[in-house]
Design an enzyme around this catalytic site. Structure first.
Site, PDB file in Angstrom:
ATOM      1  N   LYS A 161     -21.696  -6.529  -0.828  1.00  0.00           N
ATOM      2  CA  LYS A 161     -22.916  -6.391  -0.554  1.00  0.00           C
ATOM      3  C   LYS A 161     -23.737  -7.894  -1.211  1.00  0.00           C
ATOM      4  O   LYS A 161     -24.610  -8.549  -0.741  1.00  0.00           O
ATOM      5  CB  LYS A 161     -23.759  -5.349  -0.856  1.00  0.00           C
ATOM      6  CG  LYS A 161     -23.476  -4.059  -0.190  1.00  0.00           C
ATOM      7  CD  LYS A 161     -24.399  -3.076  -0.540  1.00  0.00           C
ATOM      8  CE  LYS A 161     -24.032  -1.741   0.036  1.00  0.00           C
ATOM      9  NZ  LYS A 161     -24.884  -0.367  -0.445  1.00  0.00           N
ATOM     10  N   GLU A 168       2.135  -9.823  -7.592  1.00  0.00           N
ATOM     11  CA  GLU A 168       3.005  -9.082  -8.042  1.00  0.00           C
ATOM     12  C   GLU A 168       2.361  -7.478  -7.958  1.00  0.00           C
ATOM     13  O   GLU A 168       3.270  -6.817  -7.747  1.00  0.00           O
ATOM     14  CB  GLU A 168       3.272  -9.342  -9.651  1.00  0.00           C
ATOM     15  CG  GLU A 168       3.941  -8.535 -10.401  1.00  0.00           C
ATOM     16  CD  GLU A 168       5.555  -8.767 -10.010  1.00  0.00           C
ATOM     17  OE1 GLU A 168       6.088  -8.084  -9.561  1.00  0.00           O
ATOM     18  OE2 GLU A 168       6.027  -9.693 -10.821  1.00  0.00           O
ATOM     19  N   VAL A 195       3.170  -4.643  -5.196  1.00  0.00           N
ATOM     20  CA  VAL A 195       4.088  -3.540  -5.366  1.00  0.00           C
ATOM     21  C   VAL A 195       4.422  -3.185  -6.543  1.00  0.00           C
ATOM     22  O   VAL A 195       4.708  -3.987  -7.442  1.00  0.00           O
ATOM     23  CB  VAL A 195       5.489  -4.112  -4.875  1.00  0.00           C
ATOM     24  CG1 VAL A 195       6.479  -3.142  -4.660  1.00  0.00           C
ATOM     25  CG2 VAL A 195       5.443  -4.903  -3.213  1.00  0.00           C
ATOM     26  N   GLU A 254      -5.761   4.988  -2.276  1.00  0.00           N
ATOM     27  CA  GLU A 254      -6.833   3.899  -1.747  1.00  0.00           C
ATOM     28  C   GLU A 254      -8.230   4.747  -1.545  1.00  0.00           C
ATOM     29  O   GLU A 254      -8.073   5.897  -1.407  1.00  0.00           O
ATOM     30  CB  GLU A 254      -6.489   3.136  -0.395  1.00  0.00           C
ATOM     31  CG  GLU A 254      -5.166   2.297  -0.403  1.00  0.00           C
ATOM     32  CD  GLU A 254      -5.265   1.264  -0.992  1.00  0.00           C
ATOM     33  OE1 GLU A 254      -6.556   0.731  -1.334  1.00  0.00           O
ATOM     34  OE2 GLU A 254      -4.654   0.429  -1.603  1.00  0.00           O
ATOM     35  N   ASP A 313       1.033   2.263   3.576  1.00  0.00           N
ATOM     36  CA  ASP A 313       1.043   1.236   2.251  1.00  0.00           C
ATOM     37  C   ASP A 313       2.446   1.195   1.779  1.00  0.00           C
ATOM     38  O   ASP A 313       2.661   0.033   1.175  1.00  0.00           O
ATOM     39  CB  ASP A 313       0.289   2.194   1.300  1.00  0.00           C
ATOM     40  CG  ASP A 313       0.033   1.471   0.012  1.00  0.00           C
ATOM     41  OD1 ASP A 313      -0.609   0.380  -0.042  1.00  0.00           O
ATOM     42  OD2 ASP A 313       0.377   2.084  -1.100  1.00  0.00           O
ATOM     43  N   LYS A 329       4.462  -2.525   1.256  1.00  0.00           N
ATOM     44  CA  LYS A 329       5.324  -2.948   0.073  1.00  0.00           C
ATOM     45  C   LYS A 329       6.709  -3.397   0.450  1.00  0.00           C
ATOM     46  O   LYS A 329       7.312  -4.329  -0.193  1.00  0.00           O
ATOM     47  CB  LYS A 329       5.230  -1.636  -0.986  1.00  0.00           C
ATOM     48  CG  LYS A 329       3.901  -1.478  -1.455  1.00  0.00           C
ATOM     49  CD  LYS A 329       3.574  -0.278  -2.389  1.00  0.00           C
ATOM     50  CE  LYS A 329       2.207  -0.095  -2.883  1.00  0.00           C
ATOM     51  NZ  LYS A 329       2.213   0.993  -3.681  1.00  0.00           N
ATOM     52  N   GLY A 345      -3.143   3.266 -10.114  1.00  0.00           N
ATOM     53  CA  GLY A 345      -4.305   3.249 -11.028  1.00  0.00           C
ATOM     54  C   GLY A 345      -4.900   2.000 -11.277  1.00  0.00           C
ATOM     55  O   GLY A 345      -4.236   0.926 -11.213  1.00  0.00           O
TER      56      GLY A 345
END
Length: 803
Positions: free
Chosen positions: A497, A595, A598, A656, A667, A671, A786
């Site tokens: 936004k 990096e 993955v 996600e 996903d 990868k 994470g």
């Protein structure tokens, strides 16, 4: 004999004047001393404004006179609370009367302007004279107009050196006072009219007096600690140059160093007088010594530059008689300050101040109008909005690599060089560049030639979600540990936004508050602003999952801006786009690190590249690359539903924002595709063989909440999968595999004999079987999901990019 000159900031307020008196007192000088004083800081500019406004019938000139009067009366009241200085009051009254007359006649000649400008030094030097007497010094005040003689070129008069030297020597042979105070900048014509020596002329006054008296030293006191390796307002890593040769100082001042006025050096060079440039407000600093005494030197002494340059090009000079003589006549008549000049048989190129560009163009075209009409000569070509950057050093003539390093550095940083010039003394090399590249060029050249930590890295961060916030938190926490190596500045932030920029760097602790003051986020304007800021060592950080953001990388690369991303879309889109991005980044020599695409913070891609770059050959890649799916199946136990386990993974930030991206397998497909491509295979996402475990209805749910509802409906299906595996003593792992040119993604149940069986929590694991690591494959294992570890991985990439 010693000569001391104090600049405008050194006498700019009562405290500064007392500081100067203390400096002279602490020196405990045994020799005689001449002290030259500039006008109080900014006074000369205000005096000029008074005259200009008055000549245009603008009564605001009275406001400026009032401001000048208040400024000086405040100093008088602070320094001399019980005295009245009528001489200074008379000079201020003269200023008002003189400007009133200009107001009525509506004309401001250069002679009248010199008269007005002279008042600044006359007042400040007399104030200083009165104050230093209170310190017990035996001193007198002497008007420089009575000693320094010039021609009648008002505004920047030429000094009659012989007459001036004679007057100064005669005065000092008669006058016995140990200390003599002079106003700088001012002189007089043979008819005793007031003249001035040009901006910075107080330095010149001091040099003339020092040369006439063959002084031991000329000390120039200012508000900086000597001459710097570059302008410290632009290059934060700039530092003081302790020793300079005369010619180096001339070159630095000619090409933009403002600490010292270029003509200052010529009288003292002839007499071989040492110059010291020192800081009035930091007397413990060594400052800069200028002479020709042997000293240790870097190959490059300093980097200087000027903005707002105009380049003039004349082409077709063949068979035109006396063209150089005619050209120089025009330049002399127009009083042009030519910064550089080169000629060939066919053309001439020269650089002048920008505001003079159109004036000189018309003058040259008029001079050669007949030749232009006959097509012997092309009309003058004028290029504006340019700057000149100059690398200066006494040893550059012996360093064959210096020029190569300079031009390679500019090229690597996407700085287009319009023209290259070498000084005839071989003590400098110059490059003409765009004004917009000026700040960037100074910084990258300083980094190249001086390499003094910390190196500044300028970040632009897109996406202030969990990963983005954690990254800013890491930067804030690690600032102390990074400071010796890197100085990381966040210059721009945006979310979906709002976008916010700060030229001096954003306080990352208050990024949420800063965004409240930002502008509406428009992606192309965010990228345009990054281009416009044109910061050196710039890196764009993409923590979004936006396809639109991923499509901007090439626009950043071509401007010399690196990209570090945890967004997998760019590298897992079409193979053509992937290769094109890497090609553009390589061509423009900018970092492109992904990096964290993955394995979050795990060194999976870098290890793969190290293996390949060292000549190893990949036979097999097998991996668990979804920390979220691994967490879900490790925590999907009796007493807990599958949908509850997925919600917990999302809450912890392992998935996600839309968990379908993880559970659908897309996903992991992205990868493994990135790893396959890094191996050199031109595979597309559609070529990866996938065996989905998620029911199709779940994948096709309209939104995230609908997805969770569908999961609940298929609870028995997930329980049956779990129980079947447990009954066989196996565990589920969502596996990715690449072998013999094929890639697979599927949910597999594996037994204790498999190296991935003991994988816990949200960890990722990858196995590389290579020519070297065949019997005992190379395994990398660790947290693979994470915000915390992803942000740490991005910070690691920032460090790599800085190298």
């Amino acid at each position: 004999m010693k000569v001391l000159k104090f600049g405008g900031t050194s006498v700019g307020n009562p405290h500064a004047i007392e500081q100067v008196c203390e400096i002279i007192k602490n020196k405990n000088l045994q020799d005689r001393c001449a002290i030259i004083v500039s006008a109080v800081g900014n006074t000369t500019d205000m005096l000029v404004k008074c005259g200009q406004l008055a000549s245009h019938k603008n009564e605001k000139y009275r406001d400026f006179i009032s401001e000048i009067e208040i400024q000086h009366l405040n100093i008088i009241r602070a320094l001399f609370p019980y005295q009245s200085h009528l001489i200074i009051k008379k000079r201020l009254n003269f200023l008002e009367i003189f400007c009133d007359s200009i107001f009525h006649v509506m004309e401001l000649s250069k002679r009248s302007l010199d008269r007005i400008m002279s008042l600044g030094e006359l007042i400040s030097s007399y104030l200083f004279y009165e104050k230093i007497k209170e310190y017990g010094f035996q001193t007198i005040w002497k008007d420089s107009q009575e000693l320094i003689v010039t021609d009648e070129r008002y505004g920047c008069a030429q000094v009659d050196i012989i007459k001036s030297y004679k007057n100064i020597q005669s005065f000092f042979s008669i006058e016995s006072a140990p200390y003599v105070i002079f106003p700088g900048f001012i002189a007089s014509s043979p008819r005793k009219e007031v003249t001035t020596l040009g901006r910075g002329g107080s330095d010149y006054s001091a040099a003339i007096i020092a040369a006439a008296l063959k002084a031991e030293v000329l000390e120039i006191w200012t508000d900086v600690s000597g001459i710097m390796t570059a302008d410290p307002r632009i290059v934060l890593q700039a530092f003081t140059i302790e020793n300079l040769f005369y010619e180096e100082a001339i070159e630095l001042s000619h090409f933009g160093a403002k600490v010292i006025y270029p003509p200052t050096l010529h009288p003292v060079i002839e007499k071989k007088i040492t110059i010291w440039v020192q800081n009035t407000f930091s007397t413990s600093e060594k400052g800069t010594r200028i002479n020709n005494a042997p000293c240790f030197k870097h190959s490059v002494t300093g980097i200087s530059g000027k903005k707002n340059l105009t380049m003039i090009t004349l082409k077709g000079m063949i068979n035109i008689l006396s063209y150089l003589k005619r050209l120089f006549t025009v330049l002399s008549r127009e009083k042009m300050n030519v910064l550089f000049f080169s000629t060939s048989e066919h053309s001439i190129i020269m650089g002048i101040e920008e505001y003079e560009g159109m004036q000189i163009k018309n003058s040259i075209n008029n001079e050669f109008s007949q030749e232009i009409d006959k097509k012997y000569l092309f009309p003058v070509l004028v290029e504006q909005d340019l700057s000149i950057i100059t690398v200066i050093g006494d040893n550059t003539k012996n360093m064959h690599r210096t020029s190569a390093r300079m031009f390679i550095t500019l090229s690597k940083n996407n700085i287009y060089i319009r023209y290259i010039a070498y000084n005839v003394t071989k003590k400098n090399m110059s490059a003409v560049i765009k004004n917009s590249d000026f700040k960037k060029a100074l910084n990258v050249l300083h980094d190249t030639f001086f390499e003094i930590p910390p190196k500044q890295i300028n970040l632009f961060v897109a996406g202030i979600g969990k990963v983005g916030r954690k990254l800013l938190e890491h930067i804030s926490i690690q600032k102390t540990s990074l400071i010796k190596e890197l100085h990381i500045q966040v210059m721009g932030l945006c979310n979906s936004k709002t976008m916010y920029f700060e030229e001096q760097g954003i306080d990352v602790k208050n990024c949420k508050k800063n965004l409240e003051y930002g502008n509406r986020m428009i992606l192309h304007r965010f990228i345009e602003k990054i281009h416009l800021m044109n910061m050196h060592n710039s890196i764009f950080i993409d923590t979004t999952d936006s396809q639109d953001v991923a499509r901007t990388y090439d626009k950043l690369f071509v401007k010399g801006i690196g990209v570090i991303t945890c967004n997998k879309i760019a590298c897992s889109s079409s193979y053509k786009d992937y290769k094109n991005l890497k090609k553009i980044a390589r061509y423009f020599k900018v970092p492109f690190f992904f990096e964290t695409n993955v394995g979050a913070g795990l060194p999976i891609i870098s290890t793969l590249n190290d293996l390949l770059n060292s000549g190893d050959k990949i036979h097999l890649i097998e991996a668990v690359l979804s920390g979220s799916i691994n967490f879900i199946f490790n925590h999907f136990k009796s007493g807990r539903t599958f949908s509850e386990t997925v919600r917990e993974a999302q809450k912890r930030g392992y998935t996600e924002p839309d968990p379908r991206i993880d559970l659908s397998g897309i996903d992991v497909m992205r990868k493994i595709l990135i790893l396959v491509r890094e191996c050199g295979d031109s595979m597309e996402l559609s070529q990866i063989i996938q065996k989905p475990f998620l029911p199709e209805e779940c994948v096709k749910a309209n939104n995230v909440e609908s997805f969770y509802e569908k999961l609940s409906q298929y609870e028995n299906y997930f329980v049956r999968l779990r129980d079947e595996a447990q009954n066989k003593g196996k565990k589920f792992r969502f596996m990715a595999k690449y072998e013999n040119g094929y890639a697979y993604v599927e949910l597999k149940s594996i037994g204790p004999e498999h190296p991935f069986y003991q994988l816990e929590g949200d960890d990722n694991i990858i196995l590389y079987k290579t020519q070297r690591y065949y019997e005992q494959p190379l395994i990398i294992k660790g947290a693979g999901a994470g915000a915390e570890v992803t942000a740490a991985g991005i910070l690691s990439d920032i460090r790599k990019a800085s190298r």
